[in-house]
Design an enzyme around this catalytic site. Structure first.
Site, PDB file in Angstrom:
ATOM      1  N   GLY A 161      -6.724 -46.361-108.877  1.00  0.00           N
ATOM      2  CA  GLY A 161      -7.413 -47.424-109.612  1.00  0.00           C
ATOM      3  C   GLY A 161      -7.690 -48.571-108.659  1.00  0.00           C
ATOM      4  O   GLY A 161      -7.812 -48.382-107.455  1.00  0.00           O
ATOM      5  N   ARG A 162      -7.784 -49.774-109.223  1.00  0.00           N
ATOM      6  CA  ARG A 162      -8.091 -50.940-108.385  1.00  0.00           C
ATOM      7  C   ARG A 162      -7.103 -51.100-107.238  1.00  0.00           C
ATOM      8  O   ARG A 162      -7.481 -51.293-106.090  1.00  0.00           O
ATOM      9  CB  ARG A 162      -8.017 -52.211-109.225  1.00  0.00           C
ATOM     10  CG  ARG A 162      -9.126 -52.421-110.182  1.00  0.00           C
ATOM     11  CD  ARG A 162      -8.991 -53.841-110.741  1.00  0.00           C
ATOM     12  NE  ARG A 162      -9.825 -54.033-111.903  1.00  0.00           N
ATOM     13  CZ  ARG A 162      -9.469 -53.699-113.138  1.00  0.00           C
ATOM     14  NH1 ARG A 162      -8.286 -53.189-113.368  1.00  0.00           N
ATOM     15  NH2 ARG A 162     -10.294 -53.881-114.158  1.00  0.00           N
ATOM     16  N   ILE A 163      -5.807 -51.045-107.574  1.00  0.00           N
ATOM     17  CA  ILE A 163      -4.791 -51.309-106.537  1.00  0.00           C
ATOM     18  C   ILE A 163      -4.760 -50.154-105.538  1.00  0.00           C
ATOM     19  O   ILE A 163      -4.716 -50.376-104.317  1.00  0.00           O
ATOM     20  CB  ILE A 163      -3.411 -51.573-107.168  1.00  0.00           C
ATOM     21  CG1 ILE A 163      -3.477 -52.832-108.056  1.00  0.00           C
ATOM     22  CG2 ILE A 163      -2.337 -51.739-106.084  1.00  0.00           C
ATOM     23  CD1 ILE A 163      -2.208 -53.138-108.836  1.00  0.00           C
ATOM     24  N   ARG A 183      -6.114 -39.181-112.229  1.00  0.00           N
ATOM     25  CA  ARG A 183      -6.535 -38.436-113.422  1.00  0.00           C
ATOM     26  C   ARG A 183      -7.997 -38.013-113.288  1.00  0.00           C
ATOM     27  O   ARG A 183      -8.379 -36.922-113.652  1.00  0.00           O
ATOM     28  CB  ARG A 183      -6.393 -39.311-114.671  1.00  0.00           C
ATOM     29  CG  ARG A 183      -5.017 -39.311-115.262  1.00  0.00           C
ATOM     30  CD  ARG A 183      -4.987 -40.119-116.526  1.00  0.00           C
ATOM     31  NE  ARG A 183      -5.473 -41.484-116.306  1.00  0.00           N
ATOM     32  CZ  ARG A 183      -5.571 -42.404-117.257  1.00  0.00           C
ATOM     33  NH1 ARG A 183      -5.231 -42.110-118.488  1.00  0.00           N
ATOM     34  NH2 ARG A 183      -5.993 -43.631-116.984  1.00  0.00           N
ATOM     35  N   THR A 243       5.080 -49.702-105.465  1.00  0.00           N
ATOM     36  CA  THR A 243       4.905 -51.088-105.917  1.00  0.00           C
ATOM     37  C   THR A 243       4.370 -51.089-107.354  1.00  0.00           C
ATOM     38  O   THR A 243       3.866 -52.118-107.813  1.00  0.00           O
ATOM     39  CB  THR A 243       3.917 -51.859-105.015  1.00  0.00           C
ATOM     40  OG1 THR A 243       2.694 -51.125-104.952  1.00  0.00           O
ATOM     41  CG2 THR A 243       4.466 -52.073-103.620  1.00  0.00           C
ATOM     42  N   ARG A 245       5.607 -49.007-110.818  1.00  0.00           N
ATOM     43  CA  ARG A 245       6.716 -49.131-111.762  1.00  0.00           C
ATOM     44  C   ARG A 245       7.797 -48.127-111.371  1.00  0.00           C
ATOM     45  O   ARG A 245       7.499 -46.970-111.061  1.00  0.00           O
ATOM     46  CB  ARG A 245       6.270 -48.829-113.192  1.00  0.00           C
ATOM     47  CG  ARG A 245       5.514 -49.949-113.887  1.00  0.00           C
ATOM     48  CD  ARG A 245       6.411 -51.154-114.194  1.00  0.00           C
ATOM     49  NE  ARG A 245       5.690 -52.196-114.895  1.00  0.00           N
ATOM     50  CZ  ARG A 245       5.030 -53.199-114.319  1.00  0.00           C
ATOM     51  NH1 ARG A 245       4.997 -53.280-112.986  1.00  0.00           N
ATOM     52  NH2 ARG A 245       4.420 -54.106-115.032  1.00  0.00           N
ATOM     53  N   GLU A 274      15.242 -52.115-113.856  1.00  0.00           N
ATOM     54  CA  GLU A 274      15.289 -53.503-113.372  1.00  0.00           C
ATOM     55  C   GLU A 274      16.022 -54.397-114.359  1.00  0.00           C
ATOM     56  O   GLU A 274      15.851 -54.229-115.556  1.00  0.00           O
ATOM     57  CB  GLU A 274      13.853 -54.031-113.178  1.00  0.00           C
ATOM     58  CG  GLU A 274      13.147 -53.342-112.045  1.00  0.00           C
ATOM     59  CD  GLU A 274      11.736 -53.876-111.790  1.00  0.00           C
ATOM     60  OE1 GLU A 274      11.407 -54.971-112.281  1.00  0.00           O
ATOM     61  OE2 GLU A 274      10.986 -53.187-111.095  1.00  0.00           O
ATOM     62  N   HIS A 292      10.701 -56.875-107.027  1.00  0.00           N
ATOM     63  CA  HIS A 292       9.453 -56.910-107.822  1.00  0.00           C
ATOM     64  C   HIS A 292       8.599 -58.135-107.454  1.00  0.00           C
ATOM     65  O   HIS A 292       8.352 -59.009-108.287  1.00  0.00           O
ATOM     66  CB  HIS A 292       9.764 -56.898-109.328  1.00  0.00           C
ATOM     67  CG  HIS A 292       8.608 -56.437-110.169  1.00  0.00           C
ATOM     68  ND1 HIS A 292       8.768 -55.720-111.333  1.00  0.00           N
ATOM     69  CD2 HIS A 292       7.269 -56.597-110.009  1.00  0.00           C
ATOM     70  CE1 HIS A 292       7.578 -55.467-111.870  1.00  0.00           C
ATOM     71  NE2 HIS A 292       6.652 -55.989-111.078  1.00  0.00           N
ATOM     72  N   GLY A 294       5.482 -57.847-105.820  1.00  0.00           N
ATOM     73  CA  GLY A 294       4.130 -57.405-105.468  1.00  0.00           C
ATOM     74  C   GLY A 294       3.052 -58.443-105.736  1.00  0.00           C
ATOM     75  O   GLY A 294       2.163 -58.666-104.917  1.00  0.00           O
TER      76      GLY A 294
END
Ligand code: 8YV
Length: 330
Positions: A161-163, A183, A243, A245, A274, A292, A294
């Site tokens: 995706g974007r990241i 996907r 980075t 989940r 977490e 966490h 990022g």
């Protein structure tokens, strides 16, 4: 006297400029000392608020949502991931959910790239050694603190995706070969620009990569996507960076494999439970752990706050907010 402005309850402390703006626009109930809400406080919040602004640390599950009052119409998440919210229950109760996509892409990709560099090049290990005192360091040596080259290696991105794409852009500049599983296959022009190879089979990709970067959201379908079985497909020389989940990786299996030298190391910004972190990961020199961080830039957090405000404002003005989340998206 009760305010006639909509009650917006914010569960965590946000940057000052964001809180000031929230106060100007709404009857904003802020959490200035940043103590996370207890479950009872969350339930109280959904009972009374018109809009709730939660974060990843708030578990808005079915039980919490079932207590929502009739006035709760919008959950404007401060964050992109919405795995802390039961989206189906929210939809069934006609509560709209929005998030803050896009504005933390570059920061998160930077942190991913930092881990891709830090783990094979033993960055935190070397830095910690010097900080602990220079007794260990007797000057330069040809064979000391050797890591591994990343240039020319194969990076397998799980979730394009974007990241994922922002990570690919950076990694390409560092000379890594870009591979990905997603996907859906991305547009040919994006694939071409990134010189990226698509793998329909995650299993086959895993078996051939030098570094894996997890960049997909956590959903029921991606929970333990990197299961013990899939981790075992990786080469023993491979590194895993996450980075996204923690829940996407079977953390116990990962820790066990690193301990047994079945994997070369890991760079982890997120964890399955977490704020708890598997003690094996904490003590391993082959693992770089971050709390966490990022998207933890001031600029990013202000942009996220602005997105939250735009989502609330457009909704309250009777329009469709820009960042609506549909369960089918995840
Ligand atoms: C956020 C994140 O800061 O946006 C996300 O999905 O993982 C973080 O960077 C956090 O989730 C806030 O809710």
């Amino acid at each position: 006297m009760a305010s006639d402005r909509p009650l917006v309850i914010v569960t965590r402390k946000l940057p000052d400029v964001v809180e000031t703006r929230l106060r100007e626009l709404f009857d904003a109930r802020l959490n200035l000392d940043d103590r996370p809400f207890s479950r009872d406080e969350l339930i109280e919040a959904v009972k009374t608020a018109n809009v709730l602004v939660p974060t990843v640390t708030d578990r808005i599950d079915r039980a919490v949502l079932s207590q929502a009052g009739p006035d709760l119409k919008l959950i404007a998440q401060f964050g992109t991931g919405v795995d802390n919210i039961d989206l189906d229950t929210a939809r069934n109760r006609s509560i709209l959910v929005t998030n803050t996509p896009g504005v933390l892409t570059e920061d998160t990709a930077d942190m991913t790239m930092a881990l891709i560099l830090a783990v094979p090049r033993r960055l935190t290990e070397g830095a910690a050694m010097l900080k602990a005192g220079t007794d260990e360091w007797h000057g330069w040596s040809p064979t000391w603190m050797l890591g591994h080259r990343i240039y020319g290696k194969r990076l397998g991105i799980v979730g394009m995706g974007r990241i994922g794409q922002a990570v690919a852009r950076r990694a390409k500049a560092f000379g890594l070969q870009i591979h990905y599983h997603n996907r859906r296959r991305v547009q040919p022009d994006i694939e071409k620009a990134l010189e990226a190879t698509y793998w329909d089979s995650l299993d086959q990709m895993l078996a051939r990569m030098d570094i894996i970067s997890v960049n997909c959201p956590h959903t029921p379908a991606t929970y333990h996507l990197l299961s013990a079985r899939r981790l075992a497909l990786l080469k023993p020389t491979a590194y895993v960076v996450n980075t996204a989940r923690g829940e996407v990786i079977d953390e116990n299996a990962l820790a066990r494999m690193i301990e047994n030298n079945e994997l070369a190391g890991a760079g982890l910004d997120v964890f399955e439970h977490e704020p708890a972190v598997n003690p094996k990961l904490l003590k391993s020199e082959k693992v770089v752990v971050l709390p966490h961080m990022g998207s933890a830039t001031l600029e990013g957090r202000v942009d996220m706050g602005e997105k939250v405000i735009i989502n609330i404002k457009t909704f309250l003005d009777g329009h469709a907010p820009p960042d609506r989340v549909h369960p089918a998206m995840f």
